[in-house]
Motif scaffolding. Sequence first.
Motif: not given
Length: 113
Positions: A14-23, A31-49
């Motif tokens: 929010v501080a940098i002007g983005r519109k985040p989506v909470a998981p 134990a299920d981390a899958q919810r983070w993947f959708a929220a990250a993508t919807l918040s403007g992140f892409a998988a990186a390696d």
Amino acid sequence: MGVDCVGLVYASLVAIGRKPVAPEGYRIRNADAQRWFAAATLSGFAAADGTLEPGDLILIIPSPGQQHLMIVENLQTAIHAHAGLRRVVRQTMATDQEILAHWRLNPISERKA
């Protein structure tokens, strides 16, 4: 009042002007981390390696049944909400820390008139 790791990432975006989506279905212990993947993508992140870069978001597993988000500051440190200290801290990253996921924020494309 304080923030947890999800709140820190949300407020940072929010501080940098983005519109985040909470998981969805978020709980501190889960134990299920899958919810983070959708929220990250919807918040403007892409998988990186590869090499971590400043501003990258990582998901770690600090203990069984718990995931934790950290914002990379540089190759040695990250910024995160520390539950034990009950505040946001800059902390040296453990070299043996397992990184479950790594995301990089997509640049905002400029609209042409």
